[in-house]
Design a protein around this motif. Structure first.
Motif, PDB file in Angstrom:
ATOM      1  N   LEU A  61      23.107 -11.777 -17.543  1.00 34.92           N
ATOM      2  CA  LEU A  61      23.027 -12.460 -16.255  1.00 34.92           C
ATOM      3  C   LEU A  61      22.470 -11.563 -15.156  1.00 34.92           C
ATOM      4  CD1 LEU A  61      26.330 -14.554 -16.176  1.00 34.92           C
ATOM      5  CD2 LEU A  61      23.993 -15.379 -16.468  1.00 34.92           C
ATOM      6  N   TRP A  62      22.446 -10.241 -15.388  1.00 32.61           N
ATOM      7  CA  TRP A  62      21.838  -9.355 -14.393  1.00 32.61           C
ATOM      8  C   TRP A  62      20.341  -9.651 -14.238  1.00 32.61           C
ATOM      9  CZ3 TRP A  62      24.554  -7.164 -10.891  1.00 32.61           C
ATOM     10  CH2 TRP A  62      25.857  -6.733 -11.152  1.00 32.61           C
ATOM     11  N   TYR A  63      19.732 -10.144 -15.308  1.00 26.40           N
ATOM     12  CA  TYR A  63      18.332 -10.559 -15.200  1.00 26.40           C
ATOM     13  C   TYR A  63      18.212 -11.766 -14.271  1.00 26.40           C
ATOM     14  CZ  TYR A  63      17.164  -7.539 -19.166  1.00 26.40           C
ATOM     15  OH  TYR A  63      16.977  -6.456 -19.987  1.00 26.40           O
ATOM     16  N   ALA A  64      19.206 -12.654 -14.340  1.00 26.53           N
ATOM     17  CA  ALA A  64      19.206 -13.816 -13.447  1.00 26.53           C
ATOM     18  C   ALA A  64      19.404 -13.375 -11.997  1.00 26.53           C
ATOM     19  CB  ALA A  64      20.303 -14.793 -13.862  1.00 26.53           C
ATOM     20  N   ALA A  94      -1.161 -21.201  -7.901  1.00 25.58           N
ATOM     21  CA  ALA A  94       0.151 -20.593  -8.139  1.00 25.58           C
ATOM     22  C   ALA A  94       0.489 -20.523  -9.620  1.00 25.58           C
ATOM     23  CB  ALA A  94       1.234 -21.367  -7.391  1.00 25.58           C
ATOM     24  N   THR A  95      -0.158 -21.354 -10.437  1.00 27.51           N
ATOM     25  CA  THR A  95       0.155 -21.354 -11.864  1.00 27.51           C
ATOM     26  C   THR A  95      -0.389 -20.129 -12.588  1.00 27.51           C
ATOM     27  OG1 THR A  95      -1.839 -22.581 -12.509  1.00 27.51           O
ATOM     28  CG2 THR A  95       0.081 -23.873 -11.862  1.00 27.51           C
ATOM     29  N   VAL A  96      -1.278 -19.360 -11.942  1.00 28.18           N
ATOM     30  CA  VAL A  96      -1.821 -18.182 -12.621  1.00 28.18           C
ATOM     31  C   VAL A  96      -0.769 -17.086 -12.762  1.00 28.18           C
ATOM     32  CG1 VAL A  96      -4.152 -18.679 -11.828  1.00 28.18           C
ATOM     33  CG2 VAL A  96      -2.736 -17.098 -10.522  1.00 28.18           C
ATOM     34  N   GLY A  97       0.421 -17.295 -12.224  1.00 21.75           N
ATOM     35  CA  GLY A  97       1.501 -16.336 -12.400  1.00 21.75           C
ATOM     36  C   GLY A  97       1.881 -16.130 -13.853  1.00 21.75           C
ATOM     37  N   VAL A  98       1.427 -17.032 -14.733  1.00 21.60           N
ATOM     38  CA  VAL A  98       1.705 -16.871 -16.160  1.00 21.60           C
ATOM     39  C   VAL A  98       1.047 -15.602 -16.700  1.00 21.60           C
ATOM     40  CG1 VAL A  98      -0.284 -18.148 -17.060  1.00 21.60           C
ATOM     41  CG2 VAL A  98       1.877 -18.193 -18.307  1.00 21.60           C
ATOM     42  N   VAL A  99       0.086 -15.030 -15.951  1.00 26.57           N
ATOM     43  CA  VAL A  99      -0.525 -13.761 -16.353  1.00 26.57           C
ATOM     44  C   VAL A  99       0.516 -12.645 -16.399  1.00 26.57           C
ATOM     45  CG1 VAL A  99      -2.165 -11.972 -15.613  1.00 26.57           C
ATOM     46  CG2 VAL A  99      -2.815 -14.386 -15.505  1.00 26.57           C
ATOM     47  N   VAL A 100       1.568 -12.745 -15.567  1.00 29.26           N
ATOM     48  CA  VAL A 100       2.583 -11.685 -15.517  1.00 29.26           C
ATOM     49  C   VAL A 100       3.310 -11.528 -16.850  1.00 29.26           C
ATOM     50  CG1 VAL A 100       4.685 -10.876 -14.374  1.00 29.26           C
ATOM     51  CG2 VAL A 100       2.846 -11.913 -13.027  1.00 29.26           C
ATOM     52  N   PRO A 101       3.887 -12.597 -17.419  1.00 29.75           N
ATOM     53  CA  PRO A 101       4.529 -12.409 -18.722  1.00 29.75           C
ATOM     54  C   PRO A 101       3.559 -11.960 -19.807  1.00 29.75           C
ATOM     55  CG  PRO A 101       4.523 -14.733 -18.080  1.00 29.75           C
ATOM     56  CD  PRO A 101       4.127 -13.951 -16.886  1.00 29.75           C
ATOM     57  N   ALA A 163      13.608 -15.524 -18.918  1.00 28.58           N
ATOM     58  CA  ALA A 163      13.538 -15.534 -20.377  1.00 28.58           C
ATOM     59  C   ALA A 163      14.538 -14.541 -20.957  1.00 28.58           C
ATOM     60  CB  ALA A 163      12.125 -15.198 -20.840  1.00 28.58           C
ATOM     61  N   GLN A 164      14.646 -13.376 -20.310  1.00 23.87           N
ATOM     62  CA  GLN A 164      15.629 -12.386 -20.763  1.00 23.87           C
ATOM     63  C   GLN A 164      17.053 -12.855 -20.497  1.00 23.87           C
ATOM     64  OE1 GLN A 164      15.035  -9.478 -22.402  1.00 23.87           O
ATOM     65  NE2 GLN A 164      12.888 -10.088 -22.478  1.00 23.87           N
ATOM     66  N   ALA A 165      17.263 -13.475 -19.344  1.00 22.76           N
ATOM     67  CA  ALA A 165      18.612 -13.912 -18.971  1.00 22.76           C
ATOM     68  C   ALA A 165      19.137 -15.008 -19.890  1.00 22.76           C
ATOM     69  CB  ALA A 165      18.617 -14.400 -17.520  1.00 22.76           C
ATOM     70  N   SER A 166      18.249 -15.869 -20.380  1.00 24.98           N
ATOM     71  CA  SER A 166      18.685 -17.008 -21.191  1.00 24.98           C
ATOM     72  C   SER A 166      18.568 -16.744 -22.681  1.00 24.98           C
ATOM     73  CB  SER A 166      17.853 -18.246 -20.834  1.00 24.98           C
ATOM     74  OG  SER A 166      16.476 -18.014 -21.079  1.00 24.98           O
ATOM     75  N   ALA A 167      18.216 -15.511 -23.053  1.00 21.70           N
ATOM     76  CA  ALA A 167      18.016 -15.204 -24.473  1.00 21.70           C
ATOM     77  C   ALA A 167      19.280 -15.448 -25.292  1.00 21.70           C
ATOM     78  CB  ALA A 167      17.553 -13.763 -24.643  1.00 21.70           C
TER      79      ALA A 167
END
Length: 283
Positions: A61-64, A94-101, A163-167
């Motif tokens: 939850l620290w990722y959250a 704004a959808t180009v943020g998918v480049v980050v992951p 993604a990390q928080a909900s793993a």
């Protein structure tokens, strides 16, 4: 069912973006962020209490929490960009943020496929073209473009953190924690920003628009929830592609309701930004 849920996520997110953008043309962007996220937080708290979601608590939850810190600033930048520039350009960019992951994956040793490389190239081309060759008239202002890219980076960082928080499960609790932190961080910034200013007009304005503010917050939560269900009910790739179509909803609403008119090069650029995002999501 996957298709229906993912398309519902796009519809809900697009509606929320449009509503938030309209509100920031009348109210301070940070006030819109805090008020709408507070409404979402109340609903999520009730849901967690009703379902016993606290039992899913874990160190993940620290990722959250980290996502909750980034979220208000990303949303503030996005809503300000929607207020300054044409929604039909700002929302797709704004959808180009998918480049980050994708970049995080590269740093962790992953190697992009041909589809991902093509998606990044197409998205970057869309950013350049959607800014418009001119800075006057309907062309997106430089400030709106920079704010949109900042928001995209924040949204992309949130994707990685969530993604990390909900793993380990506990999606409902993770969303609740994220928005609790959103409200705490955004509310603190709002209080500092309003210190020494007259809020006698702001509070009545917020109360008058409370139904729409609540709708924006709930649309955001519902969009996240339906996407999560879609990703677990069938192909995650199909769900991601279809849920990434939300800018189309915002752009169509802006054109139909606000009568926005874009230059042809901006239409091409916005389309390329969406196409690049879909390529990245599908790769």
């Amino acid at each position: 069912m996957t298709v229906l849920l993912a398309l519902s996520a796009s519809l809900l997110t697009g509606l929320g973006d449009f509503g938030g953008g309209v509100l920031t043309r009348r109210l301070p962007a940070l006030a819109v962020v805090v008020a709408s996220q507070t409404a979402a937080t109340v609903v999520l708290l009730l849901a967690v209490l009703a379902t016993g979601g606290w039992a899913d608590a874990s160190p993940a939850l620290w990722y959250a929490v980290a996502a909750g810190v980034i979220g208000p600033f990303a949303m503030l930048a996005f809503y300000r960009a929607l207020a300054l520039g044409p929604m039909g350009v700002v929302s797709p960019l704004a959808t180009v943020g998918v480049v980050v992951p994708v970049g995080v994956g590269l740093a962790l040793g992953e190697r992009p496929g041909l589809g991902q490389v093509a998606g990044i190239a197409v998205a970057v081309a869309g950013v350049v073209l959607a800014g418009g060759p001119e800075r006057g008239g309907p062309s997106a202002a430089r400030t709106a473009l920079l704010l949109t890219l900042a928001a995209a980076f924040g949204f992309g960082a949130n994707m990685v953190l969530l993604a990390q928080a909900s793993a380990g499960g506990g999606l409902l609790l993770m969303l609740c924690v994220q928005r609790l932190v959103n409200v705490a961080v955004g509310g603190t910034a709002l209080l500092f920003g309003l210190r020494g200013t007259d809020t006698s007009e702001l509070l009545p304005e917020l109360r008058a628009r409370l139904p729409l503010l609540t709708a924006v917050g709930l649309a955001d939560v519902a969009g996240n929830a339906t996407y999560a269900m879609a990703s677990h009910s069938g192909s995650a790739a199909v769900a991601a592609v279809l849920a990434s179509l939300y800018p189309v909803v915002t752009a169509l609403l802006a054109r139909g309701v606000l009568k926005e008119r874009l230059r042809p090069v901006q239409v091409v650029g916005a389309g390329l930004a969406v196409a690049g995002t879909l390529l990245l999501a599908a790769a």
